[in-house]
Structure formats: structure tokens, C-alpha cells
Design a protein around this motif. Structure first.
Motif, PDB file in Angstrom:
ATOM      1  N   ALA A 128       0.816  -1.212   0.000  1.00 53.37           N
ATOM      2  CA  ALA A 128       0.000   0.000   0.000  1.00 53.37           C
ATOM      3  C   ALA A 128       0.846   1.256   0.000  1.00 53.37           C
ATOM      4  CB  ALA A 128      -0.919  -0.003   1.227  1.00 53.37           C
ATOM      5  N   ALA A 129       2.116   1.124   0.392  1.00 52.56           N
ATOM      6  CA  ALA A 129       2.978   2.294   0.563  1.00 52.56           C
ATOM      7  C   ALA A 129       3.629   2.723  -0.745  1.00 52.56           C
ATOM      8  CB  ALA A 129       4.058   1.987   1.593  1.00 52.56           C
ATOM      9  N   ASP A 130       3.982   3.994  -0.802  1.00 51.32           N
ATOM     10  CA  ASP A 130       4.788   4.516  -1.909  1.00 51.32           C
ATOM     11  C   ASP A 130       6.272   4.466  -1.567  1.00 51.32           C
ATOM     12  OD1 ASP A 130       2.636   5.549  -3.758  1.00 51.32           O
ATOM     13  OD2 ASP A 130       2.118   6.605  -1.913  1.00 51.32           O
ATOM     14  N   VAL A 131       6.587   4.611  -0.288  1.00 51.22           N
ATOM     15  CA  VAL A 131       7.978   4.605   0.181  1.00 51.22           C
ATOM     16  C   VAL A 131       8.016   3.928   1.543  1.00 51.22           C
ATOM     17  CG1 VAL A 131      10.020   5.995   0.734  1.00 51.22           C
ATOM     18  CG2 VAL A 131       8.347   6.860  -0.913  1.00 51.22           C
ATOM     19  N   LEU A 132       9.013   3.081   1.764  1.00 48.91           N
ATOM     20  CA  LEU A 132       9.356   2.668   3.116  1.00 48.91           C
ATOM     21  C   LEU A 132      10.533   3.529   3.543  1.00 48.91           C
ATOM     22  CD1 LEU A 132       9.110   0.304   5.448  1.00 48.91           C
ATOM     23  CD2 LEU A 132      11.373  -0.220   4.556  1.00 48.91           C
ATOM     24  N   VAL A 133      10.427   4.160   4.703  1.00 50.93           N
ATOM     25  CA  VAL A 133      11.536   4.958   5.198  1.00 50.93           C
ATOM     26  C   VAL A 133      12.255   4.154   6.273  1.00 50.93           C
ATOM     27  CG1 VAL A 133      10.110   6.168   6.905  1.00 50.93           C
ATOM     28  CG2 VAL A 133      12.216   7.214   6.101  1.00 50.93           C
ATOM     29  N   ALA A 134      13.581   4.071   6.157  1.00 46.22           N
ATOM     30  CA  ALA A 134      14.428   3.285   7.068  1.00 46.22           C
ATOM     31  C   ALA A 134      15.484   4.213   7.663  1.00 46.22           C
ATOM     32  CB  ALA A 134      15.074   2.123   6.310  1.00 46.22           C
ATOM     33  N   PRO A 135      15.110   5.005   8.679  1.00 48.47           N
ATOM     34  CA  PRO A 135      16.041   5.980   9.248  1.00 48.47           C
ATOM     35  C   PRO A 135      16.923   5.379  10.348  1.00 48.47           C
ATOM     36  CG  PRO A 135      13.920   6.227  10.297  1.00 48.47           C
ATOM     37  CD  PRO A 135      13.781   5.087   9.306  1.00 48.47           C
ATOM     38  N   PHE A 136      17.147   4.063  10.280  1.00 48.79           N
ATOM     39  CA  PHE A 136      17.889   3.377  11.331  1.00 48.79           C
ATOM     40  C   PHE A 136      19.328   3.883  11.372  1.00 48.79           C
ATOM     41  CE2 PHE A 136      14.959   0.006   9.513  1.00 48.79           C
ATOM     42  CZ  PHE A 136      13.915   0.355  10.344  1.00 48.79           C
ATOM     43  N   LEU A 137      19.770   4.249  12.558  1.00 44.80           N
ATOM     44  CA  LEU A 137      21.122   4.784  12.720  1.00 44.80           C
ATOM     45  C   LEU A 137      22.157   3.677  12.756  1.00 44.80           C
ATOM     46  CD1 LEU A 137      20.290   7.487  15.415  1.00 44.80           C
ATOM     47  CD2 LEU A 137      20.542   7.803  12.946  1.00 44.80           C
ATOM     48  N   GLU A 138      21.732   2.471  13.092  1.00 49.66           N
ATOM     49  CA  GLU A 138      22.631   1.324  13.153  1.00 49.66           C
ATOM     50  C   GLU A 138      21.773   0.067  13.148  1.00 49.66           C
ATOM     51  OE1 GLU A 138      26.812   0.639  15.570  1.00 49.66           O
ATOM     52  OE2 GLU A 138      25.061   1.332  16.679  1.00 49.66           O
ATOM     53  N   ASP A 139      21.988  -0.792  12.188  1.00 50.83           N
ATOM     54  CA  ASP A 139      21.219  -2.033  12.134  1.00 50.83           C
ATOM     55  C   ASP A 139      21.956  -3.034  11.263  1.00 50.83           C
ATOM     56  OD1 ASP A 139      19.112  -3.823  12.611  1.00 50.83           O
ATOM     57  OD2 ASP A 139      17.633  -2.218  12.476  1.00 50.83           O
ATOM     58  N   ASN A 140      21.655  -4.296  11.473  1.00 49.83           N
ATOM     59  CA  ASN A 140      22.353  -5.372  10.782  1.00 49.83           C
ATOM     60  C   ASN A 140      21.834  -5.511   9.348  1.00 49.83           C
ATOM     61  OD1 ASN A 140      23.770  -7.677  10.115  1.00 49.83           O
ATOM     62  ND2 ASN A 140      22.890  -8.951  11.707  1.00 49.83           N
ATOM     63  N   LEU A 141      20.678  -6.116   9.191  1.00 49.68           N
ATOM     64  CA  LEU A 141      20.015  -6.207   7.885  1.00 49.68           C
ATOM     65  C   LEU A 141      18.524  -6.267   8.181  1.00 49.68           C
ATOM     66  CD1 LEU A 141      20.614  -6.405   4.827  1.00 49.68           C
ATOM     67  CD2 LEU A 141      20.488  -8.885   5.049  1.00 49.68           C
ATOM     68  N   PRO A 142      17.869  -5.105   8.308  1.00 51.22           N
ATOM     69  CA  PRO A 142      16.498  -5.056   8.831  1.00 51.22           C
ATOM     70  C   PRO A 142      15.508  -5.849   7.985  1.00 51.22           C
ATOM     71  CG  PRO A 142      17.484  -2.867   8.737  1.00 51.22           C
ATOM     72  CD  PRO A 142      18.404  -3.774   7.985  1.00 51.22           C
ATOM     73  N   ASN A 143      14.701  -6.659   8.659  1.00 51.80           N
ATOM     74  CA  ASN A 143      13.684  -7.438   7.962  1.00 51.80           C
ATOM     75  C   ASN A 143      12.735  -6.536   7.182  1.00 51.80           C
ATOM     76  OD1 ASN A 143      14.546  -9.972   8.916  1.00 51.80           O
ATOM     77  ND2 ASN A 143      13.396  -9.744  10.814  1.00 51.80           N
ATOM     78  N   VAL A 144      12.383  -5.376   7.771  1.00 54.82           N
ATOM     79  CA  VAL A 144      11.396  -4.519   7.101  1.00 54.82           C
ATOM     80  C   VAL A 144      11.906  -4.039   5.749  1.00 54.82           C
ATOM     81  CG1 VAL A 144      10.221  -3.765   9.202  1.00 54.82           C
ATOM     82  CG2 VAL A 144      12.194  -2.472   8.374  1.00 54.82           C
ATOM     83  N   VAL A 145      13.202  -3.819   5.621  1.00 52.53           N
ATOM     84  CA  VAL A 145      13.759  -3.372   4.345  1.00 52.53           C
ATOM     85  C   VAL A 145      13.669  -4.492   3.309  1.00 52.53           C
ATOM     86  CG1 VAL A 145      15.856  -2.606   3.165  1.00 52.53           C
ATOM     87  CG2 VAL A 145      15.259  -1.651   5.400  1.00 52.53           C
ATOM     88  N   LEU A 146      14.047  -5.707   3.712  1.00 51.71           N
ATOM     89  CA  LEU A 146      13.990  -6.841   2.785  1.00 51.71           C
ATOM     90  C   LEU A 146      12.550  -7.124   2.359  1.00 51.71           C
ATOM     91  CD1 LEU A 146      16.496  -9.347   4.437  1.00 51.71           C
ATOM     92  CD2 LEU A 146      16.960  -7.475   2.851  1.00 51.71           C
TER      93      LEU A 146
END
Length: 435
Positions: free
Chosen positions: A330-348
């Protein structure tokens, strides 16, 4: 037959000779790291591998998940262990608010008969009082440790920030607010040194970022370290009709939706909600874009109804994967403002659904987002750059290239089945090497 169904039918072709893998994880469903453990476990079962998830906190009604605690105590004992571990932090009144997990007390009780069946034991997120390093000495099997964060090779922190103490056995820990070399972080390293001694251990890094940290670390620097990405289930996360997805979520058909989601999305500083707020304020002041911010995974606190002139819609905690796939679609953009993360599930999961990502070039996020191909990467913490990234994607939605690039990139690099094949190859290799 569509692509996502075809992908799901490849599993029976992956049948392997007898191989038993026992996974050790704090939980079967709490947090991204434990969910990733369960996904890998389920994927191995689909591939014909005998796989058992042995965890400290069982929530799912799944017979292949076996609790690792004394009968009748449920999750209560894990809370007790966490409490006593946290008490050791009281001696550091100046410590930062970042998570730090001592391993002085553990509650996990491993089933020796279960372990005796294993050809390989796969460690996941075992912090939170589940297991201590000393518990690993009782596992007389080859082990593979999938890194969810740096806790396995730090003195107790989960993300290092700018600290490189893990390279030199910790001490004087900035997260503890400590000026002593002989502090809780140094004792954590000593416990790990004793616990890891003579283990048959292979390390798996889901991102190139954490692989680099592990190679530089005091504890894992001399070990074998393999890079195998976390996978996304492409039978669940695939591009869906945007209008139909919005209808299922009771969202308006028109307008732009920017999605932000994480466990503790609005309360954990590492997730970057503060930087996201600034970015949206800058975007509102510098452009004519109109959008709605949709959040999920956030706590009740800090739930703003509006940021600048942009309304905010909170979906709360979402545990159903099909619902998550509709959120991304439903989204046009996912925003991932994580300052430090391994490999976020939400991005994949988002790119698998064909949703472009605007985020910071932090941790393992650059592994999953190609700048200006299916997303936009700003320097870590640069809110103005993040605002430019959101605008960059919104301005290019009509041609559809970013959405198609995102889905193709996910299918190429993060297919859960292909990642499972690589794990099976590694498990078989280390098992045969021991034999």
C-alpha cells in the motif's frame, strides 16, 4: 502460474540426505532476530531437513518448537533471569540508554537427548538471559552462529556506535558510562573467552557490515566467517495491487503513503524516529508534497497525530505477515532511518513487495538498497538528506521503474529458499568435517 506461487513450489526439489539441525534462540517469535530464526527453521523443514527450534520463550503452537526450560515454569523464569542480570547494571548510574545484556545469569535448560540427535547446532539470538557462554561448552557438536547483532563478540552491548572496544577485549565501556578497564564489559569478554574455548564454531554474518566487525573483533577475528544474507519469504512478500492493499487496511485510495516500522519504532533512539520527524518537517517546508506517515510496531507512547502538515496513521503492532505484505504494497515509500542495524527485515520485506526505500547508509542497509535504483541512501543521521530521498522517490513513482527494480533485486538476492540452500550447504559441510 504467477511468480510467487512458482517460488513456493521449488522447496520439494531441495530434498537432502539425512541432516538434523537444532536451533537455539531466545524465542520463536519475539523481535526480528527470533523471527528470522523461525523463518530459517521453517525453510529447512520445507526443504526436507530435520530441523528443531529449541527456545527459551515459546509462543507459537508448533510441535517443531521445543521449549528449553524446566517444565511448568513457562516464561516466568526468563523474566527472573533478566531481572537479576539487569541488577548488575545498577552500579553504572551514568550508563547510556542503549541495550546492554550481561550474561551472569541464564535460565535455559537444554535437552541433551535433543542435542544428541543434532548434526549441527545453529545459534541465533541467545541473549536476554537464555544462555551464557559457559552453556556452550556442554554442546559437543559443530556449531554455526548466525549473528543478529554484535552481542556474541562484545562485552554485552548489541550495537557498538562509534566504540571499537570489541576489538581489544572491551573495558572502559562508553555505553556503561565506565572509566574502568575492569568493568562489566571486560568481565563479559572474559566469560566469552572461557565459554568459546575449543568450540567447533563457524560464524555467519547476514550483512557485510557485521561480517567486517566480526573479523575485526577480539573474540571472532580468527574464526571462519561466512556471509549469508537473511532471506524474505517471496511466497508472502511480493508486489500486490496497491489499491486493493489500501482497501484491506482501510486506507484512502488516493494520496502518498510513507511507511515506517520497527519494534519500538518511536521509542528506541537507534530506530531514528527523531531523525525521521526532522526529515518530514524539512520536507514540508521545502516541497509541495502531501503525504501520510503510516507507522507500525510503535508503542502507545509518542504517538503523534501529525508531523508538521503531514497526518500520521498508527497501525500498532502487526504480527501477521500477510497484513505486513499489504502494508508494504500500500505504501509509496518505506523509510528506514535506522542509525545502526544489521540487515532489517522490514527493508527486505518492503523491496520484495516492490516498495522503494529511503534510508540511511548505515549498517547492512546498503546491502539491500541500491542508491537511486530502487531507493535513496543518505549519510547516517542526515535528516535533510533523508528528506531529499523521500522526495526523490515520490517524484519518480509514475514511471514504475523503482518499484520493479526493488522486486527484481529482492528476488535476485534475498529469496528465502536460495538463502536456505546456502545454509544447508554450510550445515552439511561442517557436519561432514566433524565426521
Amino acid at each position: 502460474m504467477d511468480g510467487h506461487t512458482a517460488a513456493g513450489l521449488r522447496a520439494p526439489d531441495m530434498m537432502v540426505e539425512r541432516l538434523c539441525v537444532v536451533h537455539l534462540a531466545q524465542s520463536d517469535s519475539e523481535g526480528g532476530a527470533n523471527k528470522a530464526a523461525y523463518r530459517l527453521h521453517s525453510n529447512l523443514l520445507r526443504a526436507g531437513v530435520e530441523s528443531i527450534l529449541h527456545c527459551g520463550r515459546k509462543h507459537l503452537n508448533d510441535a517443531t518448537v521445543v521449549p528449553a526450560h524446566l517444565p511448568g515454569v513457562g516464561n516466568f523464569v526468563s523474566d527472573v533471569a533478566a531481572y537479576f542480570n539487569a541488577r548488575s547494571l545498577r552500579q553504572y548510574p551514568n550508563r547510556m540508554g542503549t541495550p546492554f545484556s550481561p550474561m551472569r545469569f541464564s535460565y535455559g535448560r537444554l535437552d541433551t537427548r535433543l542435542l544428541s540427535r543434532a548434526d549441527v547446532v545453529c545459534l541465533h539470538w541467545i541473549a536476554g538471559g537464555f544462555l551464557s557462554a559457559g552453556n556452550l561448552q556442554a554442546i559437543k557438536k559443530p556449531m554455526v552462529w548466525r549473528l543478529s547483532d554484535i552481542w556474541p563478540f562484545s562485552g554485552g552491548c548489541h550495537y557498538p556506535g562509534t566504540c571499537v572496544g570489541f576489538e581489544r577485549a572491551c573495558g572502559s565501556c562508553p555505553q556503561l558510562g565506565s572509566n574502568s578497564d575492569d568493568d562489566l564489559s571486560r568481565s563479559g569478554i572474559r566469560l566469552r573467552e572461557d565459554g568459546y574455548r575449543n568450540l567447533d564454531l563457524t560464524v555467519v554474518a547476514p550483512s557485510r557490515w557485521i561480517a567486517d566487525l566480526a573479523r575485526r573483533s577480539h573474540l571472532f577475528g580468527g574464526m571462519r566467517i561466512e556471509h549469508i544474507p537473511t532471506g524474505a519469504d517471496l511466497t508472502v512478500f511480493y508486489p500486490r495491487d496497491r489499491l486493493a492493499a489500501r482497501a484491506r487496511l482501510n486506507l484512502p485510495a488516493g494520496g502518498h503513503f510513507v511507511v515506517f516500522g520497527a519494534l519500538g519504532a518511536t521509542t528506541d533512539p537507534r530506530k531514528g524516529y527523531a531523525q525521521l520527524r526532522i526529515a518530514l518537517e524539512r520536507l514540508a517546508a521545502s516541497s509541495n508534497h502531501q503525504l501520510t506517515l503510516v507507522t507500525f510496531g510503535s508503542d502507545e507512547a509518542n504517538r503523534a497525530a501529525q508531523i508538521s502538515r503531514f497526518p500520521v496513521c498508527h497501525l500498532g503492532r502487526i504480527d501477521n505477515q500477510d497484513t505486513l505484505a499489504n502494508v508494504y504494497s500500500a505504501a509509496d515509500v518505506l523509510v528506514a532511518p535506522f542509525l545502526e542495524d544489521n540487515l532489517p527485515n522490514v527493508v527486505l520485506e518492503a523491496i520484495a513487495c516492490g516498495t522503494p526505500v529511503a534510508g540511511f547508509a548505515a549498517g547492512g542497509i546498503p546491502d539491500a538498497v541500491e542508491h537511486e535504483s530502487h531507493g535513496y541512501l543518505a549519510p547516517a543521521g542526515d535528516s535533510e538528506g533523508l528528506a531529499r530521498g523521500i522526495a526523490y522517490i515520490l517524484d519518480r513513482l509514475e514511471d514504475g521503474h523503482m518499484r520493479s527494480n526493488a522486486g527484481a533485486f529482492a528476488r535476485r538476492n534475498f529469496d528465502l529458499l536460495k538463502c536456505g540452500e546456502r545454509y544447508i550447504e554450510l550445515f552439511r559441510e561442517v557436519a561432514e568435517s566433524r565426521a
